[in-house]
Structure formats: C-alpha cells, structure tokens
Design a protein around this motif. Structure first.
Motif, PDB file in Angstrom:
ATOM      1  N   VAL A 191       0.877  -1.065   0.111  1.00 23.36           N
ATOM      2  CA  VAL A 191       0.032  -0.028  -0.115  1.00 23.36           C
ATOM      3  C   VAL A 191       0.848   1.329  -0.006  1.00 23.36           C
ATOM      4  O   VAL A 191       0.801   2.260  -0.660  1.00 23.36           O
ATOM      5  N   VAL A 199       2.308   6.608  -7.042  1.00 22.28           N
ATOM      6  CA  VAL A 199       1.297   7.121  -7.684  1.00 22.28           C
ATOM      7  C   VAL A 199       1.230   8.830  -7.457  1.00 22.28           C
ATOM      8  O   VAL A 199       1.291   9.564  -8.347  1.00 22.28           O
ATOM      9  N   GLN A 210      -2.052   9.942 -16.487  1.00 24.50           N
ATOM     10  CA  GLN A 210      -2.464  10.152 -15.050  1.00 24.50           C
ATOM     11  C   GLN A 210      -3.917   9.480 -14.865  1.00 24.50           C
ATOM     12  O   GLN A 210      -4.043   9.417 -13.621  1.00 24.50           O
ATOM     13  N   PHE A 211      -4.570   8.860 -15.897  1.00 26.14           N
ATOM     14  CA  PHE A 211      -5.768   8.152 -15.624  1.00 26.14           C
ATOM     15  C   PHE A 211      -5.232   7.058 -15.671  1.00 26.14           C
ATOM     16  O   PHE A 211      -5.748   5.995 -14.856  1.00 26.14           O
ATOM     17  N   PRO A 220      -3.026   5.359 -12.649  1.00 26.28           N
ATOM     18  CA  PRO A 220      -3.692   5.122 -11.504  1.00 26.28           C
ATOM     19  C   PRO A 220      -4.750   3.859 -11.427  1.00 26.28           C
ATOM     20  O   PRO A 220      -4.855   2.826 -10.596  1.00 26.28           O
ATOM     21  N   LEU A 221      -5.370   3.505 -12.716  1.00 26.57           N
ATOM     22  CA  LEU A 221      -6.264   2.430 -13.011  1.00 26.57           C
ATOM     23  C   LEU A 221      -5.588   1.202 -12.851  1.00 26.57           C
ATOM     24  O   LEU A 221      -5.974   0.281 -12.203  1.00 26.57           O
ATOM     25  N   LEU A 243      -4.614   0.354  -9.201  1.00 28.60           N
ATOM     26  CA  LEU A 243      -5.856   0.096  -8.752  1.00 28.60           C
ATOM     27  C   LEU A 243      -6.129  -1.173  -8.700  1.00 28.60           C
ATOM     28  O   LEU A 243      -6.484  -2.116  -7.976  1.00 28.60           O
ATOM     29  N   TYR A 259      -3.972  -3.542  -7.022  1.00 26.49           N
ATOM     30  CA  TYR A 259      -4.155  -3.591  -5.488  1.00 26.49           C
ATOM     31  C   TYR A 259      -5.379  -4.468  -5.195  1.00 26.49           C
ATOM     32  O   TYR A 259      -5.389  -5.068  -4.241  1.00 26.49           O
ATOM     33  N   MET A 260      -6.431  -4.310  -6.097  1.00 25.87           N
ATOM     34  CA  MET A 260      -7.462  -5.259  -5.737  1.00 25.87           C
ATOM     35  C   MET A 260      -7.053  -6.637  -5.853  1.00 25.87           C
ATOM     36  O   MET A 260      -7.441  -7.584  -5.258  1.00 25.87           O
ATOM     37  N   ALA A 265      -7.694  10.984 -10.394  1.00 21.42           N
ATOM     38  CA  ALA A 265      -7.541   9.487 -10.335  1.00 21.42           C
ATOM     39  C   ALA A 265      -6.702   9.210  -9.399  1.00 21.42           C
ATOM     40  O   ALA A 265      -6.784   8.281  -8.408  1.00 21.42           O
ATOM     41  N   THR A 266      -5.656   9.944  -9.089  1.00 26.33           N
ATOM     42  CA  THR A 266      -4.533   9.763  -8.331  1.00 26.33           C
ATOM     43  C   THR A 266      -5.002   9.874  -6.677  1.00 26.33           C
ATOM     44  O   THR A 266      -4.732   9.104  -5.976  1.00 26.33           O
ATOM     45  N   LEU A 305      -7.317   7.176  -5.835  1.00 24.50           N
ATOM     46  CA  LEU A 305      -6.700   5.941  -5.634  1.00 24.50           C
ATOM     47  C   LEU A 305      -5.874   5.911  -4.219  1.00 24.50           C
ATOM     48  O   LEU A 305      -5.699   4.923  -3.390  1.00 24.50           O
ATOM     49  N   LEU A 306      -5.246   7.006  -3.761  1.00 26.22           N
ATOM     50  CA  LEU A 306      -4.896   7.129  -2.619  1.00 26.22           C
ATOM     51  C   LEU A 306      -5.531   7.013  -1.513  1.00 26.22           C
ATOM     52  O   LEU A 306      -5.603   6.184  -0.371  1.00 26.22           O
ATOM     53  N   ALA A 332      -8.265   5.080  -1.641  1.00 25.99           N
ATOM     54  CA  ALA A 332      -8.550   3.638  -1.757  1.00 25.99           C
ATOM     55  C   ALA A 332      -7.340   2.887  -1.082  1.00 25.99           C
ATOM     56  O   ALA A 332      -7.855   1.943  -0.395  1.00 25.99           O
ATOM     57  N   LEU A 333      -6.083   3.201  -1.359  1.00 27.56           N
ATOM     58  CA  LEU A 333      -5.207   2.471  -0.798  1.00 27.56           C
ATOM     59  C   LEU A 333      -4.883   2.715   0.700  1.00 27.56           C
ATOM     60  O   LEU A 333      -4.686   1.770   1.360  1.00 27.56           O
ATOM     61  N   LEU A 334      -4.873   4.018   1.015  1.00 29.92           N
ATOM     62  CA  LEU A 334      -4.750   4.474   2.425  1.00 29.92           C
ATOM     63  C   LEU A 334      -5.644   4.325   3.276  1.00 29.92           C
ATOM     64  O   LEU A 334      -5.634   4.249   4.693  1.00 29.92           O
ATOM     65  N   ALA A 338      -3.920  16.789  -5.168  1.00 30.82           N
ATOM     66  CA  ALA A 338      -3.925  15.245  -4.894  1.00 30.82           C
ATOM     67  C   ALA A 338      -4.331  14.795  -3.536  1.00 30.82           C
ATOM     68  O   ALA A 338      -4.658  13.959  -3.300  1.00 30.82           O
ATOM     69  N   ALA A 353     -12.988   1.721  -6.073  1.00 29.24           N
ATOM     70  CA  ALA A 353     -12.672   1.397  -7.438  1.00 29.24           C
ATOM     71  C   ALA A 353     -13.771   1.938  -8.414  1.00 29.24           C
ATOM     72  O   ALA A 353     -13.364   2.345  -9.477  1.00 29.24           O
ATOM     73  N   ILE A 404     -13.386   5.583  -8.677  1.00 32.12           N
ATOM     74  CA  ILE A 404     -12.166   5.924  -9.670  1.00 32.12           C
ATOM     75  C   ILE A 404     -12.353   5.828 -11.082  1.00 32.12           C
ATOM     76  O   ILE A 404     -12.162   6.698 -12.019  1.00 32.12           O
TER      77      ILE A 404
END
Lengths: 115, 500
Positions: free
Chosen positions: A39, A46, A81-82, A85-86, A89, A92-93, B82-83, B86-87, B89-91, B243, B270, B273
C-alpha cells in the motif's frame, strides 16, 4: 502460497515458540507487513508520478514536444494520469483479494487474540 | 424558450428527488441510518455517490471552461483526481471502514479516545466542511443565476431549502440515492454531448485536437509554464493540494462508512475511480469541442472565466432542450453535493461533540434529534453566510477547505494506521498545527493580502502539508507513550487487517 496462508494450512497452528510469540502472531505480522509495504509503495509511486506532471511542466519543456499525430507528450502524460492509477488500482484489488483470504482464515482461528 | 424547458426539467428533477426523499424517510429512524444509511449501501451505489460528491458543478463547469480557453493547461486542473481517489482507496478506505462508526473523527481518535482530541477532530471537520460548503453555496448560487436568470438571493434560498429537506427528511439514504440519480443523469448528459461533439470530427479525438491546434496554435497543446520561482512552486503546490486534499475531506470519507465491510469500501473506491476517470477524460473532449464548435471569443464574451462553455456547447449541439437538461442536472449536482457536506457536519456535531464530549449519557432518540437540529443549523449557517458572501473570492474559500483537509487530517489518519510509535501528543500537535498553519499561510498569502503578501504562494499545501506531517512526527517523538500503547496499536492493526 503466502506466508499467512501456509501457516493457516499447517496443522497445530497455535503454539508458543521459545520467545512466547505464537505462529499466529508471526503469520499475522507477516501479513500486515506485506499489506502495508504494498500500500505505501503504491501510494508513493502514484503520488510521485502525479507530481511529475507539474514538475516537468514548470521546470522543463519536455512535455511540449509532439509524441504522435497532434498529441504532445503533455497530452500523453495527461491520459497516463488516468491509466496509471487505474492499473495500480487493479493490482491493488488483485493483491487485496489474496490477502483477504489469508486474513479471513487468520481471523477465524483461536490465535486471533487481538480482537 | 430555454428558460421554460430548463424550468420543466428542474421541476421534474425536484419532484423525483422529493419522492426519493419521502421513500427514504421510512428508513431514517435511527442514528445509524441517518448518518451512514444503516451501513447498507451497495458498493456500486456508494462508488457512484462518491464520484457524484467529487464531480461538483464547479468541477464540471470549471474544467470544461478552462480546457476550452487554455487547452491542455486547463485540462491539467482536473487530471490529478484519479491519483487522489486511488490514494484514498489505498490508504484510507478500508481502515476507515474498520475503525470508524459514524464520522471521520472516530478513526482519528481510534487509538487515543480522549475528549479533547475528538473535539479538535470535530473542529477540523467543521472548518473543512464550512469553507467547502460556503464555496459550493456561493458558486452554486452564481451559476444558477447565470443558468436560470433568477436573482442570486432566491437561488441561494432555493438551494438551502431543498438541501435541508433532503437531509432532514431522508438522511444519508436519500442523499445517497439522489447522488446516484444525479450521477446517472450527469453521465448520460456528458456521454450524449461527447458523442454529438465527436460526430463533427469523424468520431476521432485526434481530428478534433488537430482542428483546435490548427486554429489556436501549438500553445493550446502545451503544458503551463508559469513565470518566476514563486509561480512555479505555486503550481506544484496546487497539484499537491489537489492530490491530497480530497483524501481528508469528511463528506467524501464518511461514504466509506455507509457500506457493509472493508471489501465493499474497496470496491466502492474502485467504482468511483473508474467513473471519475472516464468522466474527466470525456471532459477533455467537451472542452476541446467547445473551443472548436463555439469558439473561444464567444465563450469569453459570455463569461471571462469560461464558466458557461458547457452550456454554450450544449446549445450548439442540441439546442434549448439539451441546455435545459444540462442546467437542471447542474442544479441537482449543487444541491446533492451540499447535502452531503451538511450531513457530515451534522454528524460531527451530534456524534462527536454531543454524544462523545458534551452528553455521553444521551439517549439514541436525543442524539437523532440533535443530529437533525444540527443539520438545520448547518443549512441556515451556510445559507446566511452565502447570502452575505457573494463577493468573496471563491477560489480562496475552496482552497482553504482542501488545504485544511490535507494538512490537519491526513497526517493523523496515516500515522494512526501505519506508525507503531505514534502517540496522543503527536495527534494533538498534528491536528492543531495542520489547521493553524494552513489558515495562517492562506491569510498571509497573495490571495488575501495581494501584492503585500508575507507568504509568496497562493496554494499553501507545498508548505502546510509537510509542516503538518513534521509537526505530528516531532510531537510524537517528544510525547510519552501510554503504558498500554503497544496493546492498543496491536488492536488497531488487528481491527484494520482482519476480515470479518
């Protein structure tokens, strides 16, 4: 097989070692460390990738050049930039689904004494 | 003609929203259902609502307008999103779901349950929500005035009354469904406009971009190059604030508490995003389309900030019907976002301050009454402030909210979960310093003081966020651990990681 899953699958799971730390503790610590490492690494990656755009924009002219057709590297970076992250993501999933199984198994065992 | 069509769409939207609210009112009998929809929201609904909370009218109108006027530089205003999510979601998403109950403060104090700490966490939520809500309110009022042509004061009152009804009668259940409904309409409207725009360019974005750059020159496809060191650092600071800011925004974060478990929280993030990414990529096409089909001069003539680019493009593509539809969806967007902020602030007052600090012995019924009263009070406060604040600098108010969120909440959120040594002193120092430093820097910066500014950057995140992290770390190192610190941290780690 992951550390946690291999311990879960092993018979005679909860037994104290010479240092008083159980196998459950070790498996749990390994699981949480692996999750946290992924994580934090993904988050730093990112964030740095995202901040690369303003840094490159203001200190260089790299993004002004044409990449292909009418698209400059600036547009390519914008789309990335999109996309980046996707991709992260879904990595991560995928990783989280694996650790879910291990943590669910650990949570159901008598060694889950932190609860 | 356009006004009548807009009014008809608006009327229809309001009726549907009120029906949703009435149906939802049957499920708002407890504090759990009022604050977090009984933890019963499906991931797809929650993800859509999170995306809806972020895709405010300002984001839609602002980014399309900026892209239309300045090309790539304008589009860059929205690409860090999106970043950001995602942050989140991650953190944050999963730990928050596992540690929180009703509010962000639940998580912030989960390691050190102290009244003083909860009160600061609540203060931060009020500060973030207050600034953000006033910015939304004033922005929404001004936009509606443009769209529908009625007086600003009436726009503000209409927004305030509707928002209060949604929150008071339907609680989080209604707000979630209204947000989903609105997002459906917004996505449909945006998709329709994208297809119609690309139809003029052989359905090829490259042809569209070629047409625009041929007409407006290569600078349209170049990133911004602000002059001077302060200008450059300010731009990077803006990127950092954008961000990290939403990662600490209470009204977005409490949505992770409306789902059943951590896995659902992850899935909602998800979905959010994906929706936000697809939407914003579409926004680039709308911005370029507005430049190509409407023309920059006409967009500038209608509004110097380009705010009306979306509506002008809609008029070109689909006439008054499309304009009316998009205008009505924008109205729904403003109300839905504000209702979300309002319920986050009301929950903070009732749950964090009333139930945990002022009257821990209060009954469930009393807490629900306090929550609903707080929701009305929040709406009245924002309404009155917005009525008197029409001339305030919106960018400044919005930026303060985002910066406080990133500076005051984020370090404590991250350290609570990931730093074994983190202690009460660190949390205390971190939350205070994040709040004070970000407000002070904005007050002494160019947005407030103009050329006489003591601090050179308008976007203060580049300084305030690292300072807040540093202060939290120094506070921790100087503070003393509780005797049971190890056991408490272990409990947090177990609760965060073990899947029920």
């Amino acid at each position: 097989m992951s550390d946690a899953a291999s311990v879960v699958a092993a018979p005679g799971l909860v037994r104290s070692g010479p240092d008083g730390v159980t196998d459950w503790d070790r498996a749990f610590t390994a699981l949480t460390r692996r999750k946290a490492r992924f994580v934090l690494a993904a988050a730093v990656f990112v964030l740095v990738f995202s901040l690369g755009q303003p840094v490159l924009s203001v200190f260089t002219t790299t993004l002004d050049g044409i990449a292909f057709g009418p698209f400059t590297w600036g547009w390519v970076y914008a789309v990335l930039q999109f996309l980046v992250p996707l991709v992260v993501l879904h990595l991560y999933m995928w990783q989280a689904r694996k650790t879910d199984d291990a943590s669910r198994a650990l949570g159901n065992l008598p060694g889950a004494n932190g609860r | 003609m356009t006004l009548w069509i807009t009014s008809a769409f608006l009327g229809l939207l309001i009726v549907v929203s009120l029906i949703i609210t009435m149906v939802a009112s049957r499920r708002t009998g407890s504090t759990t259902s009022f604050y977090v929809a009984g933890n019963d929201v499906a991931p797809w609904q929650n993800g859509t609502a999170i995306a809806g909370d972020f895709l405010s009218a300002a984001a839609l109108l602002g980014i399309v307008g900026a892209t239309a006027l300045t090309g790539l530089s304008g589009f860059y205003l929205g690409i860090g999103t999106a970043t950001t999510f995602l942050l989140m979601a991650l953190l944050v998403a999963e730990p928050l779901r596992n540690l929180g109950k009703f509010t962000l403060a639940d998580m912030l104090v989960s390691r050190f349950e102290r009244k003083s700490l909860r009160a600061i966490a609540a203060l931060n939520t009020f500060a973030v929500s207050g600034f953000y809500m006033i910015a939304q309110f004033v922005g929404g009022g001004l936009v509606l005035k443009f769209l529908i042509g009625i007086d600003y004061d009436y726009c503000i009152i209409a927004l305030g009354v509707l928002m209060t009804i949604y929150v008071l009668v339907g609680g989080m259940v209604a707000i979630t469904w209204i947000q989903v409904f609105k997002m459906g309409l917004l996505l449909f409207g945006a998709l329709l406009m994208i297809i119609l725009t690309l139809g003029h360019f052989n359905y090829n974005p490259a042809t569209l971009l070629s047409a625009v750059t041929e007409h407006y020159g290569p600078a349209y496809s170049a990133p911004p190059h602000p002059p001077g060191l302060a200008g450059r650092l300010d731009y990077i600071s803006f990127g950092l604030g954008l961000a990290l800011g939403p990662v600490g925004m209470p009204h977005i974060l409490i949505r992770f508490l409306t789902v059943r478990n951590a896995q659902s929280a992850r899935r909602s993030a998800a979905i959010a995003i994906w929706l936000i990414s697809l939407f914003l990529l579409g926004v680039a096409i709308l911005g370029l389309g507005a430049a190509a089909l409407v023309g920059r001069d006409q967009i500038l003539a209608a509004n110097p900030a380009g705010t009306l680019a979306t509506l002008l493009l809609a008029a070109t593509l689909g006439g008054p019907v499309l304009v009316g539809f998009i205008a009505a969806v924008l109205f729904a967007t403003v109300v839905a976002v504000m209702a979300g902020v309002s319920i986050a602030a009301a929950g903070t007052f009732s749950h964090d301050l009333w139930a945990n600090v002022l009257r821990p012995s209060s009954t469930e019924r009393e807490r629900l009454i306090v929550a609903k009263s707080a929701a009305v009070a929040v709406c009245i406060f924002a309404l009155v402030t917005a009525l008197g604040a029409r001339s305030l600098n919106l960018a400044y108010i919005g930026v303060v909210g985002l910066t406080i969120a990133a500076s005051a909440n984020l370090p404590t959120m991250i350290f609570t979960i990931y730093w074994r040594r983190f202690n009460e002193t660190g949390a205390f120092v971190g939350m205070w310093s994040g709040l004070v430093v970000s407000v002070l820097l904005v007050l002494t910066g160019p947005t407030v003081m103009g050329p006489a500014a003591l601090f050179p950057l308008a976007n203060v995140g580049l300084v305030s966020i690292p300072v807040a992290f540093l202060a939290t770390a120094v506070g921790t190192l100087l503070g003393r651990d509780r005797p049971d610190a190890e056991a408490v941290y272990r409990d947090i780690v177990v609760r965060t990681n073990l899947t029920a």
